[in-house]
Write a protein that holds these residues in place. Structure first.
Motif, PDB file in Angstrom:
ATOM      1  N   ASN A 343       0.828  -1.222   0.000  1.00 30.19           N
ATOM      2  CA  ASN A 343       0.000   0.000   0.000  1.00 30.19           C
ATOM      3  C   ASN A 343       0.854   1.261   0.000  1.00 30.19           C
ATOM      4  N   GLU A 347      -3.039   1.634  -2.293  1.00 29.75           N
ATOM      5  CA  GLU A 347      -3.386   0.217  -2.142  1.00 29.75           C
ATOM      6  C   GLU A 347      -3.353  -0.576  -3.452  1.00 29.75           C
ATOM      7  N   THR A 371      -6.135  -9.118   2.787  1.00 32.77           N
ATOM      8  CA  THR A 371      -5.989  -7.665   2.930  1.00 32.77           C
ATOM      9  C   THR A 371      -6.494  -6.949   1.681  1.00 32.77           C
ATOM     10  N   TRP A 375      -9.391  -4.090   1.276  1.00 33.57           N
ATOM     11  CA  TRP A 375      -9.155  -2.764   0.686  1.00 33.57           C
ATOM     12  C   TRP A 375     -10.168  -2.443  -0.421  1.00 33.57           C
ATOM     13  N   HIS A 379      -9.385  -0.993  -6.361  1.00 38.56           N
ATOM     14  CA  HIS A 379      -7.933  -0.851  -6.545  1.00 38.56           C
ATOM     15  C   HIS A 379      -7.440  -1.796  -7.632  1.00 38.56           C
TER      16      HIS A 379
END
Ligand code: PRX
Length: 658
Positions: A343, A347, A371, A375, A379
């Motif tokens: 990140n 991210e 993770t 997020w 992204h």
């Protein structure tokens, strides 16, 4: 008889989705059908020594050929006895001599955005120069060298230079503290430490040399400290002890022939956490390890010349040793190496990197995947990921829902996922799909690699004797035969090696994991033996309860542990990280209901605690041991109504956890 007295572990989560490789993937693969896999596997089992002898002859360079394939003096193995080779030669000289010196070895990217492209010829030159620098300092074969560096190309150079001159490296992850470094220096009696002034992590400069100085004050065996200038922060240098990397190689030549090493000479020590808290130096040797990581890399990743491979691990862990440095480089692969955090600055850094270098194979960890899910997909969606053709996972079990996300969002439903099960101790991958041959089932590491014979044992006999479990019953995962990549021992402690890995089940290597196999002969890892939860005599695997939770749309991550309960023996506490939902009592009830539906009443947690993040080891594994203490009320506030954050606790505790 209750399940606990037979030692059986209930299998409560049934995953039925199956994903065979596409025809186009299978057609181009080296092993492109189940029949081809089975034929290779059978030949490796019918005559294991003959199989490995042929592999070693074909796939390694030998200065002197070996005369004996295996000397097995249980539990001590010697592979390819009588032969001499050099791992750095196999990773570098072979390619340069074959006219492939101009191939890119590394596309390296620093966290601030600096980039370098390094060919095999250039890497060979850099390794020779640094190896000559080490010789200038008086290094001898067998000397131990600690390496404490950020993820820069020089980290690989340092490892390969040690291998070239016959020194034994001990890489210490760049996030470890001074205490952890000096413990490792002292256990290995290291003569040298190679470090850097610092490295970049999430926009911050890590001051590695400063930490190294603290460690060296308590490391009496270390004579010299070599310092790479990475971030230009001008650390204090002790003139008699410290020397800059660039000064060391300023006046050396490019010529440094690789030292012929005996097959069983130690290549490296890598420290991993043990149950006692004292780190264990896992010892790997030269020829067997080199052969095993090269061949498993080629088999599992179906590696082809045009591939751009990216393993996101740090070289401070076994994954970086085996599948950044020694495996891919022996195979002449072109790789991406990245210094920093996923990140930094945003991210989407990983997806940006994949698009920039047209990465075709991505190998990462479930903790990272979960993770990314948290997020958010936006992204990922910003970037072109069509270069990917294969995905890999390592380090923990991958929950089926995380598997599905990886498959759909990252792989676009066209990339097989190799869920690779292995350990620091095994040296290389032990079970994984052959991606062109073996259909994937989310959450299963599928089948053993050539030469590997897994067994699942438990106290199944009438008097509780050890025996093989039946299909779909959990038990202790063991390995029956020695294999070339296996650890050769614990540094300086043969007895601990024998006790830990060879004493529980006679004549077998004890992995410390629980597993089951299903009706198709697929293996499913159920978590560490110590992590099993025993509710009213039913033994449940942590990973199954966690996977059920992760299949709820609000849940990003979950950890399940047992806590003492007078009536049930153990009650289940789950720690849950939500995606973006509110941690309310309604959510708590919804999750309990979800477990009841997915698994049954037996597995419904007595307590659901919400946390903004789960405590993890530095390599990203959930620390269930710590959570068990918290659940049992040994630590923590006990107030479960609000969002908890265990990261501080972890920062204090996890230095010696890997
Ligand atoms: O419990 C298993 C888990 O990680 C352990 C090995 O950890 P380490 O020595 O740090 O090596 C990690 C990199 C190979 C194993 O005993 N583990 C690793 N891979 C998997 C896994 N658990 C389930 N599925 C996997 N694919």
């Amino acid at each position: 008889m209750s399940e606990s007295s037979t030692g059986k572990i209930s299998n409560v989560l049934i995953e039925t989705r199956v994903f065979p490789p596409s025809e186009s993937f299978a057609n181009q693969a080296a092993i492109g059908s189940m029949e081809a896999y089975q034929a290779l596997y059978d030949s490796s089992i019918d005559d294991t020594e003959g199989f490995w002898a042929q592999q070693a002859t074909e796939h390694l360079h030998w200065f002197t050929p070996f005369h004996t394939t295996l000397q097995w003096n249980e539990p001590f193995a010697k592979w390819f006895v009588g032969g001499t080779t050099n791992v750095s030669y196999n990773c570098l000289d072979t390619h340069v001599l074959n006219g492939r010196g101009d191939r890119v070895a590394l596309y390296w990217e620093g966290e601030p955005g600096d980039r370098r492209t390094i060919t095999y010829a250039e890497l060979h030159r850099d390794v020779c120069r640094f190896a000559n620098g080490l010789k200038k300092l008086g290094i001898n074969k067998g000397d131990r060298v600690s390496i404490y560096m950020p993820m820069v190309p020089e980290l690989a150079v340092a490892m390969l230079a040690c291998a070239r001159v016959g020194a034994i490296h001990s890489v210490i992850f760049g996030g470890f503290s001074a205490e952890a470094i000096s413990d490792r220096n002292n256990d290995a009696q290291a003569r040298f430490l190679i470090t850097a002034d610092g490295g970049w992590r999430r926009g911050k400069a890590l001051t590695l040399k400063q930490t190294a100085d603290e460690a060296l004050a308590k490391s009496p065996t270390v004579e010299k400290c070599i310092v790479l200038n990475r971030i230009g922060n001008q650390p204090a240098m002790q003139p008699e002890r410290d020397i800059w990397w660039h000064d060391l190689i300023a006046d050396v030549t490019d010529d440094c022939p690789a030292e012929p090493m005996e097959s069983e000479d130690s290549l490296f020590i890598l420290y991993t956490s043990g149950s006692t808290g004292k780190p264990k130096g896992i010892r790997h040797t030269t020829a067997g390890y080199n052969l095993y990581v090269k061949r498993t890399f080629q088999w599992v990743f179906d590696h082809r010349d045009e591939d751009i491979f990216w393993c996101t691990a740090d070289c401070g862990w076994i994954t970086g040793h085996s599948y950044i440095v020694y495996g891919p480089m022996s195979a002449g692969a072109t790789q991406v190496m990245y210094e920093g955090a996923p990140n930094a600055p945003k991210e989407d850094r990983f997806w940006e990197i994949i698009a920039r270098y047209k990465v075709s194979i991505l190998y990462t960890a479930p903790t990272a995947i979960r993770t990314f899910i948290k997020w958010g997909d936006h992204h990922v969606e910003k970037h072109e990921l069509s270069s990917l053709r294969l995905l890999g996972s390592v380090g923990e079990g991958i929950n089926p829902e995380a598997w599905m996300w990886y498959y759909e969002k990252i792989g676009g439903r066209r990339c097989p996922i190799v869920d690779t099960w292995w350990q620091t101790e095994t040296g290389g991958i032990m079970m994984s799909p052959f991606p062109g041959a073996i259909a994937c089932k989310p959450g299963s590491c599928t089948r053993p690699l050539p030469g590997i014979v897994p067994r699942v044992l438990n106290h199944t006999g009438p008097a509780g004797e050890l025996g093989d479990v039946e299909t779909n019953h959990g038990g202790m995962l063991c390995i029956e035969k020695p294999w070339p990549g296996m650890l050769r021992g614990i540094w300086g402690d043969d007895e601990r090696y024998r006790q830990q890995y060879w004493a529980t089940v006679p004549h077998m290597y004890l992995t410390g994991d629980n597993a089951r196999f299903d009706e198709d002969g697929y293996y499913w890892i159920m978590g560490r033996i110590d992590d099993v939860i025993n509710v009213s005599g039913h033994r449940l695997s942590t990973i199954e309860v966690e996977s059920a939770l992760v299949s709820h749309p609000a849940v990003a991550e979950a950890a399940a542990v047992g806590r003492p309960d007078e009536i049930k023996g153990q009650a289940i506490t789950v720690f849950v990280t939500l995606k973006s939902h509110e941690p309310t009592d309604e959510m708590r009830e919804a999750l309990k209901k979800h477990i009841r539906k997915e698994i049954g009443a037996l597995a419904v947690p007595d307590e659901v605690r919400f946390t903004s993040s789960l405590p993890k080891t530095r390599s990203g594994k959930i620390m269930r041991r710590l959570l068990r203490d918290i659940a049992a009320g040994k630590e923590g506030t006990g107030d479960t109504s609000t969002l908890e954050d265990y990261t501080v606790l972890v920062r204090l505790r996890n230095d010696d956890e890997s």
